[in-house]
Design a protein around this motif. Structure first.
Motif, mmCIF file in Angstrom:
data_model
loop_
_atom_site.group_PDB
_atom_site.id
_atom_site.type_symbol
_atom_site.label_atom_id
_atom_site.label_comp_id
_atom_site.label_asym_id
_atom_site.label_seq_id
_atom_site.Cartn_x
_atom_site.Cartn_y
_atom_site.Cartn_z
ATOM 1 N N SER A 59 0.845 -1.191 0.000
ATOM 2 C CA SER A 59 0.000 0.000 0.000
ATOM 3 C C SER A 59 0.876 1.234 0.000
ATOM 4 O O SER A 59 2.070 1.164 0.290
ATOM 5 N N TYR A 60 0.279 2.358 -0.362
ATOM 6 C CA TYR A 60 0.977 3.640 -0.303
ATOM 7 C C TYR A 60 -0.010 4.716 0.108
ATOM 8 O O TYR A 60 -1.214 4.592 -0.088
ATOM 9 N N LYS A 61 0.539 5.763 0.720
ATOM 10 C CA LYS A 61 -0.301 6.856 1.198
ATOM 11 C C LYS A 61 0.463 8.154 1.005
ATOM 12 O O LYS A 61 1.619 8.276 1.434
ATOM 13 N N THR A 62 -0.147 9.124 0.336
ATOM 14 C CA THR A 62 0.463 10.443 0.184
ATOM 15 C C THR A 62 0.289 11.186 1.501
ATOM 16 O O THR A 62 -0.829 11.446 1.938
ATOM 17 N N ILE A 63 1.401 11.511 2.127
ATOM 18 C CA ILE A 63 1.389 12.170 3.426
ATOM 19 C C ILE A 63 1.305 13.683 3.262
ATOM 20 O O ILE A 63 0.620 14.367 4.006
ATOM 21 N N GLU A 64 2.029 14.198 2.276
ATOM 22 C CA GLU A 64 2.074 15.649 2.066
ATOM 23 C C GLU A 64 2.313 15.924 0.597
ATOM 24 O O GLU A 64 3.033 15.192 -0.074
ATOM 25 N N GLU A 65 1.664 16.973 0.085
ATOM 26 C CA GLU A 65 1.893 17.392 -1.302
ATOM 27 C C GLU A 65 1.802 18.909 -1.367
ATOM 28 O O GLU A 65 0.870 19.506 -0.842
ATOM 29 N N VAL A 80 6.886 20.314 -7.639
ATOM 30 C CA VAL A 80 5.891 19.755 -6.734
ATOM 31 C C VAL A 80 6.640 18.817 -5.788
ATOM 32 O O VAL A 80 7.457 18.008 -6.219
ATOM 33 N N ARG A 81 6.377 18.969 -4.516
ATOM 34 C CA ARG A 81 7.018 18.118 -3.509
ATOM 35 C C ARG A 81 5.959 17.182 -2.935
ATOM 36 O O ARG A 81 4.881 17.622 -2.524
ATOM 37 N N LYS A 82 6.279 15.884 -2.933
ATOM 38 C CA LYS A 82 5.374 14.896 -2.360
ATOM 39 C C LYS A 82 6.134 14.038 -1.360
ATOM 40 O O LYS A 82 7.282 13.694 -1.581
ATOM 41 N N GLN A 83 5.453 13.730 -0.280
ATOM 42 C CA GLN A 83 5.964 12.739 0.658
ATOM 43 C C GLN A 83 4.975 11.574 0.644
ATOM 44 O O GLN A 83 3.781 11.767 0.853
ATOM 45 N N VAL A 84 5.508 10.403 0.366
ATOM 46 C CA VAL A 84 4.671 9.217 0.234
ATOM 47 C C VAL A 84 5.189 8.143 1.181
ATOM 48 O O VAL A 84 6.394 7.916 1.278
ATOM 49 N N LEU A 85 4.271 7.492 1.887
ATOM 50 C CA LEU A 85 4.613 6.380 2.762
ATOM 51 C C LEU A 85 4.304 5.090 2.002
ATOM 52 O O LEU A 85 3.159 4.839 1.632
ATOM 53 N N LEU A 86 5.346 4.298 1.740
ATOM 54 C CA LEU A 86 5.189 3.013 1.064
ATOM 55 C C LEU A 86 5.240 1.913 2.108
ATOM 56 O O LEU A 86 6.073 1.939 3.017
ATOM 57 N N THR A 87 4.354 0.949 1.987
ATOM 58 C CA THR A 87 4.333 -0.189 2.905
ATOM 59 C C THR A 87 4.568 -1.471 2.117
ATOM 60 O O THR A 87 3.873 -1.731 1.136
ATOM 61 N N PHE A 88 5.574 -2.216 2.548
ATOM 62 C CA PHE A 88 5.897 -3.507 1.950
ATOM 63 C C PHE A 88 5.563 -4.588 2.968
ATOM 64 O O PHE A 88 5.867 -4.454 4.150
ATOM 65 N N GLU A 111 6.396 -6.356 8.021
ATOM 66 C CA GLU A 111 6.003 -5.120 7.354
ATOM 67 C C GLU A 111 7.141 -4.116 7.424
ATOM 68 O O GLU A 111 7.802 -3.979 8.450
ATOM 69 N N LEU A 112 7.375 -3.435 6.316
ATOM 70 C CA LEU A 112 8.396 -2.398 6.245
ATOM 71 C C LEU A 112 7.753 -1.137 5.693
ATOM 72 O O LEU A 112 7.142 -1.163 4.618
ATOM 73 N N ASN A 113 7.877 -0.021 6.424
ATOM 74 C CA ASN A 113 7.386 1.271 5.963
ATOM 75 C C ASN A 113 8.565 2.119 5.524
ATOM 76 O O ASN A 113 9.560 2.224 6.247
ATOM 77 N N VAL A 114 8.446 2.714 4.350
ATOM 78 C CA VAL A 114 9.506 3.551 3.799
ATOM 79 C C VAL A 114 8.911 4.893 3.419
ATOM 80 O O VAL A 114 7.901 4.961 2.712
ATOM 81 N N ASN A 115 9.530 5.975 3.928
ATOM 82 C CA ASN A 115 9.111 7.318 3.549
ATOM 83 C C ASN A 115 9.877 7.733 2.307
ATOM 84 O O ASN A 115 11.097 7.671 2.281
ATOM 85 N N LEU A 116 9.171 8.158 1.281
ATOM 86 C CA LEU A 116 9.765 8.546 0.019
ATOM 87 C C LEU A 116 9.477 10.009 -0.234
ATOM 88 O O LEU A 116 8.320 10.443 -0.175
ATOM 89 N N LEU A 117 10.511 10.784 -0.477
ATOM 90 C CA LEU A 117 10.381 12.204 -0.787
ATOM 91 C C LEU A 117 10.616 12.377 -2.276
ATOM 92 O O LEU A 117 11.649 11.980 -2.798
ATOM 93 N N ILE A 118 9.669 12.991 -2.971
ATOM 94 C CA ILE A 118 9.722 13.132 -4.428
ATOM 95 C C ILE A 118 9.597 14.606 -4.787
ATOM 96 O O ILE A 118 8.723 15.305 -4.276
ATOM 97 N N TYR A 119 10.468 15.052 -5.683
ATOM 98 C CA TYR A 119 10.347 16.384 -6.281
ATOM 99 C C TYR A 119 10.083 16.210 -7.766
ATOM 100 O O TYR A 119 10.863 15.593 -8.478
ATOM 101 N N LEU A 120 8.957 16.770 -8.239
ATOM 102 C CA LEU A 120 8.596 16.686 -9.657
ATOM 103 C C LEU A 120 8.641 18.079 -10.277
ATOM 104 O O LEU A 120 8.109 19.031 -9.696
#
Length: 121
Positions: free
Chosen positions: A81-87, A97-105, A111-120
């Motif tokens: 699953s994934y969840k957009t935390i901030e945009e 555009v800055r997005k913070q997404v929480l990815l769950t594996f 379970e492993l949660n990874v915070n991903l910071l994306i700049y578009l």
């Protein structure tokens, strides 16, 4: 391609502290190392065509990265699953555009949660 880049960024940004080595800021402590030839296979065969590169040498080079830098992913890596935390649309002075997404594996009951910071752009 985008999926590969995302997986690479995730793996590159998540390194358990137990596996991290202390940074070396002294060049005299760096051991001598010679990079492998890109167009010579592990068995010494010279790579002369694009097909030979794709079939022989490219998998060997990727294997070097797996062994020496990133490690091997045990089993199949799927995002449960994934969840957009901030945009926000005002990153870098409105140029990105800055997005913070929480990815769950999830795998094998873990379970492993990874915070991903994306700049578009």
């Amino acid at each position: 391609m985008k999926k590969s880049i995302c997986i690479f960024l995730i793996l590159a940004s998540w390194i358990p502290r137990a596996y991290m080595q202390e940074a070396n800021y002294d060049e005299s402590k760096v051991p001598s190392y010679t990079l492998p030839e890109l167009l010579v296979s592990n068995d010494g065969k010279t790579i002369t065509t694009a097909k030979e590169w794709m079939d022989i040498r490219r998998p060997e080079v990727l294997s070097l990265f797996e062994e020496s830098m990133y490690g091997k992913i045990p089993g199949e890596l799927k995002i449960a699953s994934y969840k957009t935390i901030e945009e926000g649309n005002d990153a870098l002075g409105g140029k990105a555009v800055r997005k913070q997404v929480l990815l769950t594996f999830r795998n094998a009951g873990k379970e492993l949660n990874v915070n991903l910071l994306i700049y578009l752009p």
